[in-house]
Design a protein around this motif. Structure first.
Motif, PDB file in Angstrom:
ATOM      1  N   GLN A  39      -5.113  -3.551  -5.968  1.00 55.96           N
ATOM      2  CA  GLN A  39      -3.696  -3.823  -5.318  1.00 55.96           C
ATOM      3  C   GLN A  39      -3.538  -4.960  -4.481  1.00 55.96           C
ATOM      4  O   GLN A  39      -4.338  -5.083  -3.420  1.00 55.96           O
ATOM      5  CB  GLN A  39      -3.179  -2.570  -4.424  1.00 55.96           C
ATOM      6  CG  GLN A  39      -3.382  -1.375  -5.500  1.00 55.96           C
ATOM      7  CD  GLN A  39      -2.848  -0.130  -4.767  1.00 55.96           C
ATOM      8  OE1 GLN A  39      -1.662  -0.041  -4.286  1.00 55.96           O
ATOM      9  NE2 GLN A  39      -3.720   0.746  -4.431  1.00 55.96           N
ATOM     10  N   ARG A  66      -0.705  -3.362   3.807  1.00 56.31           N
ATOM     11  CA  ARG A  66       0.290  -2.766   3.191  1.00 56.31           C
ATOM     12  C   ARG A  66       0.093  -3.292   1.770  1.00 56.31           C
ATOM     13  O   ARG A  66       0.293  -4.511   1.353  1.00 56.31           O
ATOM     14  CB  ARG A  66       1.723  -2.693   3.707  1.00 56.31           C
ATOM     15  CG  ARG A  66       2.806  -1.860   2.726  1.00 56.31           C
ATOM     16  CD  ARG A  66       4.032  -2.090   3.543  1.00 56.31           C
ATOM     17  NE  ARG A  66       4.772  -3.202   3.845  1.00 56.31           N
ATOM     18  CZ  ARG A  66       5.436  -3.972   2.966  1.00 56.31           C
ATOM     19  NH1 ARG A  66       5.547  -3.411   1.720  1.00 56.31           N
ATOM     20  NH2 ARG A  66       6.173  -4.963   3.276  1.00 56.31           N
ATOM     21  N   LYS A  69       2.873   0.347  -2.621  1.00 56.33           N
ATOM     22  CA  LYS A  69       3.274   1.678  -2.238  1.00 56.33           C
ATOM     23  C   LYS A  69       2.324   2.507  -1.251  1.00 56.33           C
ATOM     24  O   LYS A  69       2.406   3.589  -0.948  1.00 56.33           O
ATOM     25  CB  LYS A  69       3.093   2.308  -3.754  1.00 56.33           C
ATOM     26  CG  LYS A  69       4.321   1.930  -4.627  1.00 56.33           C
ATOM     27  CD  LYS A  69       4.144   2.620  -5.757  1.00 56.33           C
ATOM     28  CE  LYS A  69       5.496   2.263  -6.868  1.00 56.33           C
ATOM     29  NZ  LYS A  69       5.475   2.957  -8.204  1.00 56.33           N
ATOM     30  N   VAL A  70       1.317   1.616  -0.663  1.00 58.11           N
ATOM     31  CA  VAL A  70       0.283   2.318   0.122  1.00 58.11           C
ATOM     32  C   VAL A  70       0.048   1.602   1.347  1.00 58.11           C
ATOM     33  O   VAL A  70      -0.039   0.425   1.251  1.00 58.11           O
ATOM     34  CB  VAL A  70      -0.846   2.609  -0.791  1.00 58.11           C
ATOM     35  CG1 VAL A  70      -2.163   3.261   0.096  1.00 58.11           C
ATOM     36  CG2 VAL A  70      -0.666   3.279  -2.016  1.00 58.11           C
ATOM     37  N   GLY A  98       0.271   7.086   1.170  1.00 61.58           N
ATOM     38  CA  GLY A  98       1.338   6.625   0.530  1.00 61.58           C
ATOM     39  C   GLY A  98       2.604   6.146   1.444  1.00 61.58           C
ATOM     40  O   GLY A  98       2.688   7.061   2.416  1.00 61.58           O
ATOM     41  N   SER A 100       5.545   6.895   1.198  1.00 61.46           N
ATOM     42  CA  SER A 100       6.349   7.853   0.912  1.00 61.46           C
ATOM     43  C   SER A 100       6.068   9.092   1.879  1.00 61.46           C
ATOM     44  O   SER A 100       6.884   9.808   2.232  1.00 61.46           O
ATOM     45  CB  SER A 100       6.660   8.406  -0.419  1.00 61.46           C
ATOM     46  OG  SER A 100       5.479   8.941  -0.741  1.00 61.46           O
ATOM     47  N   ARG A 101       4.792   9.040   2.194  1.00 66.81           N
ATOM     48  CA  ARG A 101       4.245  10.205   3.274  1.00 66.81           C
ATOM     49  C   ARG A 101       4.461  10.006   4.741  1.00 66.81           C
ATOM     50  O   ARG A 101       4.512  10.607   5.655  1.00 66.81           O
ATOM     51  CB  ARG A 101       2.588  10.280   3.063  1.00 66.81           C
ATOM     52  CG  ARG A 101       2.445  11.016   1.616  1.00 66.81           C
ATOM     53  CD  ARG A 101       0.994  11.557   1.685  1.00 66.81           C
ATOM     54  NE  ARG A 101       0.755  12.335   2.999  1.00 66.81           N
ATOM     55  CZ  ARG A 101      -0.469  12.104   3.687  1.00 66.81           C
ATOM     56  NH1 ARG A 101      -1.693  11.325   2.891  1.00 66.81           N
ATOM     57  NH2 ARG A 101      -1.154  12.712   4.662  1.00 66.81           N
ATOM     58  N   TRP A 132       2.037  10.718   9.902  1.00 69.33           N
ATOM     59  CA  TRP A 132       2.252  11.020   8.298  1.00 69.33           C
ATOM     60  C   TRP A 132       1.704  12.495   8.300  1.00 69.33           C
ATOM     61  O   TRP A 132       1.270  12.797   7.283  1.00 69.33           O
ATOM     62  CB  TRP A 132       1.407  10.058   7.377  1.00 69.33           C
ATOM     63  CG  TRP A 132      -0.043   9.728   7.803  1.00 69.33           C
ATOM     64  CD1 TRP A 132      -0.992  10.477   6.996  1.00 69.33           C
ATOM     65  CD2 TRP A 132      -0.548   8.721   8.739  1.00 69.33           C
ATOM     66  NE1 TRP A 132      -2.257  10.030   7.872  1.00 69.33           N
ATOM     67  CE2 TRP A 132      -2.032   8.947   8.612  1.00 69.33           C
ATOM     68  CE3 TRP A 132      -0.103   7.840   9.483  1.00 69.33           C
ATOM     69  CZ2 TRP A 132      -2.707   8.281   9.416  1.00 69.33           C
ATOM     70  CZ3 TRP A 132      -0.912   7.033  10.314  1.00 69.33           C
ATOM     71  CH2 TRP A 132      -2.213   7.455  10.131  1.00 69.33           C
ATOM     72  N   THR A 193       9.151   1.988   4.284  1.00 69.20           N
ATOM     73  CA  THR A 193       8.982   3.511   4.100  1.00 69.20           C
ATOM     74  C   THR A 193      10.506   4.198   3.841  1.00 69.20           C
ATOM     75  O   THR A 193      10.522   5.245   3.090  1.00 69.20           O
ATOM     76  CB  THR A 193       8.647   4.192   5.376  1.00 69.20           C
ATOM     77  OG1 THR A 193       9.253   4.022   6.546  1.00 69.20           O
ATOM     78  CG2 THR A 193       7.120   3.753   5.802  1.00 69.20           C
TER      79      THR A 193
END
Length: 195
Positions: A39, A66, A69-70, A98, A100-101, A132, A193
């Motif tokens: 990534q 970063r 997505k992670v 993640g 999103s977390r 998180w 985020t």
């Protein structure tokens, strides 16, 4: 080392900052490349800290990287295994979260002479925290009933607190540029985020 991980401009800047920090840069790059699985780097923040314990010097580095997505967090501590500092060990930990977390990106600012504040005043110290719900610290202590003569077992009382990541950056210790970079990274991470 993965070429895709460091192929972006942000990846090249991360490599430059790691070499400039001089704290096992090749090891950190290799650990990150393995964790990131090709990534590409989108953004990063590096925090190098040194502290003294009697006659020993301890250094550690925290690198937040970063991808799209992670968020990857690498922490490296070194430790002398002998009195002369010739036998050294490095302990490396890597965590992947993640975006999103991430529940919270918190910042706390310190300004000097706030009575004379103007919009152009720099932040002199920044505490940057992430939550998180990954790690919790549990503090336990024996419970008591308040009777000094009682010798019964009343179990334990305790608290559970999230302990994910907190960094403190100060202009005095790290330089104004480090504080500004941490503040800008926090803003960009907050935006990533919520998007």
């Amino acid at each position: 080392m993965s070429s895709a991980t460091y192929s972006t401009t942000a990846g090249a800047e991360l490599q430059h900052d790691l070499v400039r920090a001089g704290f096992y840069p090749q090891m950190v790059q290799d650990v990150l490349a393995e964790a990131m699985l090709d990534q590409p780097v989108v953004d990063h923040l590096l925090h190098l800290e040194t502290h003294f314990d009697h006659t020993e010097v301890h250094r550690h580095i925290t690198v937040m990287v970063r991808s799209e997505k992670v968020l990857f967090i690498v922490h490296v501590d070194d430790q002398q295994l002998d009195d002369h500092g010739k036998d050294v060990m490095a302990q490396v930990s890597v965590e992947m979260i993640g975006l999103s977390r991430i529940e919270s990106v918190a910042t706390s600012f310190v300004y000097h002479q706030p009575q004379h504040y103007s919009s152009s005043d720099p932040v002199r110290e920044l505490t940057f925290g992430l939550s998180w719900d990954g790690t919790k610290r549990i503090d336990l202590a024996p419970a008591s009933c308040g009777d000094p003569q009682c010798d019964a077992d009343h179990g334990l009382n305790g608290t559970s607190q999230p302990e994910d990541l907190v960094l403190r950056v100060s202009a005095e210790a790290d330089g104004q540029n480090a504080v500004d970079k941490a503040r800008e990274f926090a803003v960009r991470l907050r935006l990533a985020t919520i998007s």
